[in-house]
Write a protein that holds these residues in place. Structure first.
Motif, PDB file in Angstrom:
ATOM      1  N   ILE A   2     -35.910  16.696  21.123  1.00 29.16           N
ATOM      2  CA  ILE A   2     -35.862  18.225  21.065  1.00 29.16           C
ATOM      3  C   ILE A   2     -35.497  18.821  22.364  1.00 29.16           C
ATOM      4  CG2 ILE A   2     -37.566  20.156  20.733  1.00 29.16           C
ATOM      5  CD1 ILE A   2     -39.327  18.348  18.913  1.00 29.16           C
ATOM      6  N   PHE A   3     -34.563  19.605  22.350  1.00 24.07           N
ATOM      7  CA  PHE A   3     -33.816  20.222  23.476  1.00 24.07           C
ATOM      8  C   PHE A   3     -34.148  21.541  23.482  1.00 24.07           C
ATOM      9  CE2 PHE A   3     -31.688  15.979  23.303  1.00 24.07           C
ATOM     10  CZ  PHE A   3     -31.906  15.708  24.791  1.00 24.07           C
ATOM     11  N   THR A   4     -34.281  22.058  24.700  1.00 20.97           N
ATOM     12  CA  THR A   4     -34.343  23.630  24.919  1.00 20.97           C
ATOM     13  C   THR A   4     -33.394  24.028  26.095  1.00 20.97           C
ATOM     14  OG1 THR A   4     -35.987  23.595  26.267  1.00 20.97           O
ATOM     15  CG2 THR A   4     -36.725  23.677  23.910  1.00 20.97           C
ATOM     16  N   ARG A   5     -33.188  25.170  26.306  1.00 25.24           N
ATOM     17  CA  ARG A   5     -32.333  25.406  27.606  1.00 25.24           C
ATOM     18  C   ARG A   5     -33.012  25.018  28.728  1.00 25.24           C
ATOM     19  NH1 ARG A   5     -29.881  31.081  25.612  1.00 25.24           N
ATOM     20  NH2 ARG A   5     -28.219  30.332  24.485  1.00 25.24           N
ATOM     21  N   GLU A   6     -34.421  25.088  28.712  1.00 30.01           N
ATOM     22  CA  GLU A   6     -35.267  24.681  29.790  1.00 30.01           C
ATOM     23  C   GLU A   6     -35.229  23.049  30.329  1.00 30.01           C
ATOM     24  OE1 GLU A   6     -36.170  26.770  27.357  1.00 30.01           O
ATOM     25  OE2 GLU A   6     -35.719  28.602  28.803  1.00 30.01           O
ATOM     26  N   ARG A  14     -26.175  23.693  27.817  1.00 30.99           N
ATOM     27  CA  ARG A  14     -27.450  24.639  28.149  1.00 30.99           C
ATOM     28  C   ARG A  14     -26.687  26.016  27.611  1.00 30.99           C
ATOM     29  NH1 ARG A  14     -29.781  24.962  34.221  1.00 30.99           N
ATOM     30  NH2 ARG A  14     -30.377  22.799  33.596  1.00 30.99           N
ATOM     31  N   GLY A  15     -25.461  26.059  27.809  1.00 30.48           N
ATOM     32  CA  GLY A  15     -24.884  27.391  27.585  1.00 30.48           C
ATOM     33  C   GLY A  15     -24.517  27.879  26.032  1.00 30.48           C
ATOM     34  N   LEU A  16     -24.797  26.766  25.254  1.00 31.88           N
ATOM     35  CA  LEU A  16     -24.485  27.189  23.659  1.00 31.88           C
ATOM     36  C   LEU A  16     -25.995  27.776  23.247  1.00 31.88           C
ATOM     37  CD1 LEU A  16     -23.736  23.460  22.767  1.00 31.88           C
ATOM     38  CD2 LEU A  16     -22.027  25.419  22.953  1.00 31.88           C
ATOM     39  N   PRO A  17     -25.436  28.707  21.900  1.00 34.76           N
ATOM     40  CA  PRO A  17     -26.651  29.341  21.474  1.00 34.76           C
ATOM     41  C   PRO A  17     -27.594  28.404  20.843  1.00 34.76           C
ATOM     42  CG  PRO A  17     -24.326  29.901  20.475  1.00 34.76           C
ATOM     43  CD  PRO A  17     -23.993  28.793  21.432  1.00 34.76           C
ATOM     44  N   VAL A  18     -28.965  28.859  20.878  1.00 33.53           N
ATOM     45  CA  VAL A  18     -30.016  28.088  20.806  1.00 33.53           C
ATOM     46  C   VAL A  18     -30.056  27.329  19.266  1.00 33.53           C
ATOM     47  CG1 VAL A  18     -32.481  28.186  20.243  1.00 33.53           C
ATOM     48  CG2 VAL A  18     -31.500  29.561  22.095  1.00 33.53           C
ATOM     49  N   GLU A  19     -29.678  27.830  18.341  1.00 33.39           N
ATOM     50  CA  GLU A  19     -29.301  27.145  17.073  1.00 33.39           C
ATOM     51  C   GLU A  19     -28.564  26.089  17.069  1.00 33.39           C
ATOM     52  OE1 GLU A  19     -26.573  30.768  16.826  1.00 33.39           O
ATOM     53  OE2 GLU A  19     -28.591  30.382  17.836  1.00 33.39           O
ATOM     54  N   ILE A  20     -27.460  26.029  17.873  1.00 31.04           N
ATOM     55  CA  ILE A  20     -26.611  25.004  17.901  1.00 31.04           C
ATOM     56  C   ILE A  20     -27.184  23.934  18.692  1.00 31.04           C
ATOM     57  CG2 ILE A  20     -24.319  24.179  18.845  1.00 31.04           C
ATOM     58  CD1 ILE A  20     -23.175  26.827  18.327  1.00 31.04           C
ATOM     59  N   LEU A  21     -27.769  24.048  19.767  1.00 29.95           N
ATOM     60  CA  LEU A  21     -28.682  23.004  20.597  1.00 29.95           C
ATOM     61  C   LEU A  21     -29.589  22.519  19.895  1.00 29.95           C
ATOM     62  CD1 LEU A  21     -28.597  22.023  23.584  1.00 29.95           C
ATOM     63  CD2 LEU A  21     -30.364  23.850  24.189  1.00 29.95           C
ATOM     64  N   SER A  22     -30.437  23.116  18.956  1.00 26.47           N
ATOM     65  CA  SER A  22     -31.291  22.608  18.255  1.00 26.47           C
ATOM     66  C   SER A  22     -30.818  21.785  17.064  1.00 26.47           C
ATOM     67  CB  SER A  22     -32.099  23.771  17.431  1.00 26.47           C
ATOM     68  OG  SER A  22     -32.621  24.852  18.420  1.00 26.47           O
ATOM     69  N   ALA A  23     -29.751  22.092  16.617  1.00 31.05           N
ATOM     70  CA  ALA A  23     -28.972  21.355  15.628  1.00 31.05           C
ATOM     71  C   ALA A  23     -28.455  19.972  16.367  1.00 31.05           C
ATOM     72  CB  ALA A  23     -27.724  22.074  15.092  1.00 31.05           C
ATOM     73  N   LEU A  24     -27.939  19.939  17.364  1.00 32.48           N
ATOM     74  CA  LEU A  24     -27.572  18.654  18.160  1.00 32.48           C
ATOM     75  C   LEU A  24     -28.484  17.944  18.526  1.00 32.48           C
ATOM     76  CD1 LEU A  24     -24.689  20.300  20.517  1.00 32.48           C
ATOM     77  CD2 LEU A  24     -24.220  18.955  18.475  1.00 32.48           C
ATOM     78  N   GLY A  25     -29.671  18.451  18.827  1.00 34.12           N
ATOM     79  CA  GLY A  25     -30.946  17.638  19.298  1.00 34.12           C
ATOM     80  C   GLY A  25     -31.178  16.206  18.920  1.00 34.12           C
ATOM     81  N   ASN A 238     -24.560  26.216  42.039  1.00 33.17           N
ATOM     82  CA  ASN A 238     -25.827  26.947  42.275  1.00 33.17           C
ATOM     83  C   ASN A 238     -26.686  27.015  41.022  1.00 33.17           C
ATOM     84  OD1 ASN A 238     -25.002  27.267  45.049  1.00 33.17           O
ATOM     85  ND2 ASN A 238     -24.006  29.049  44.545  1.00 33.17           N
ATOM     86  N   VAL A 239     -26.485  26.093  40.044  1.00 29.01           N
ATOM     87  CA  VAL A 239     -27.231  26.051  38.771  1.00 29.01           C
ATOM     88  C   VAL A 239     -28.492  24.997  39.087  1.00 29.01           C
ATOM     89  CG1 VAL A 239     -27.424  25.811  36.325  1.00 29.01           C
ATOM     90  CG2 VAL A 239     -25.644  26.896  37.559  1.00 29.01           C
ATOM     91  N   ALA A 240     -29.653  25.215  39.064  1.00 36.11           N
ATOM     92  CA  ALA A 240     -30.741  24.346  39.289  1.00 36.11           C
ATOM     93  C   ALA A 240     -30.483  23.253  37.992  1.00 36.11           C
ATOM     94  CB  ALA A 240     -32.138  24.881  38.980  1.00 36.11           C
ATOM     95  N   ALA A 241     -30.694  21.827  38.454  1.00 38.32           N
ATOM     96  CA  ALA A 241     -30.734  20.835  37.593  1.00 38.32           C
ATOM     97  C   ALA A 241     -31.889  20.828  36.639  1.00 38.32           C
ATOM     98  CB  ALA A 241     -30.820  19.402  38.270  1.00 38.32           C
TER      99      ALA A 241
END
Length: 241
Positions: A2-6, A14-25, A238-241
């Protein structure tokens, strides 16, 4: 998974829409990327798509006589290769981990399937392919027209962007392959940049001390692909890991 942008540390995902990230997870698994591992071997079938979370991977082309050179690199801003979407299942170059880290692995058939289901994902992968083509072209120009100091400065800046920090763990031997020069030339060039206060070098590690000075030394050979990434995809530095 289960992945979130956090929780996701790959900037492209991380830059993908939430629904795509959820489908890839559910199709992603976290793996280690040890130094020297060949993720994709030249001429062999692509078995895995990798989204690095940390570390640096190089695209290395081998010529007659076992001469090698780096044609591109990527880290947490990208993925191992989008050529699968064009029906390409093997490549003429190796993809090798040069700075160790971790990544998210996905089966090629699932990657193709998810891109077919999501035009937005397909579009984003094509944008990455465009950016990588710019980087490869700029690498060719740099290797042909810039000296070793300028090329090393460019390479260190590119690594710093993708690692999100000032310390780069690597060996002089690998740097020689990346810059297509002898190890002794790498050592001398590092000493020149260190003497000018731009970097600090210890065994197996380079710390960047003066980024702006390195940009000046790179003299225009750095930044085109990176600016295009930020224009088309999102923040790179300058993006936090």
């Amino acid at each position: 998974m289960i992945f979130t942008r956090e929780t996701c540390r790959n900037l492209f995902l991380r830059g993908l829409p939430v629904e795509i990230l959820s489908a890839l997870g559910p199709h992603l698994s976290r793996i280690e990327l040890p130094r020297g591992e060949v993720l994709i071997r030249a001429g062999q079938r692509i078995e895995t798509v990798i989204f690095p979370e940390s570390g640096i991977c190089s695209l290395v082309l081998t010529f007659t006589g076992n001469r090698q050179g780096e044609i591109g690199l990527f880290g947490r801003e990208g993925l191992s290769d989008g050529a699968l979407l064009a029906g390409v299942d093997h490549l003429p170059h190796d993809t090798i981990v040069q700075v160790p880290g971790t990544g998210l692995a996905m089966r090629p058939e699932k990657f193709i399937e998810q891109c077919a289901l999501s035009p937005a994902l397909h579009h984003a992968v094509m944008r990455l392919a465009h950016i990588m083509s710019l980087q490869v072209a700029q690498t060719a120009v740099a290797n042909a027209t810039y000296n070793v100091e300028e090329r090393l400065a460019r390479w260190l800046l590119m690594c710093q962007d993708r690692l999100g920090g000032d310390e780069i763990d690597l060996t002089h031997d690998f740097l020689g392959t990346m810059l297509s020069v002898r190890r002794s030339t790498v050592t001398l060039t590092i000493h020149i940049l260190e003497g000018a206060g731009m970097i600090r070098a210890t065994r197996g590690r380079i710390t960047i001390r003066d980024r702006e000075a390195l940009i000046g030394i790179a003299d225009g050979s750095y930044g085109i692909a990176e600016r295009e990434y930020e224009r088309l995809i999102g923040p790179l530095r300058n993006v936090a890991a």
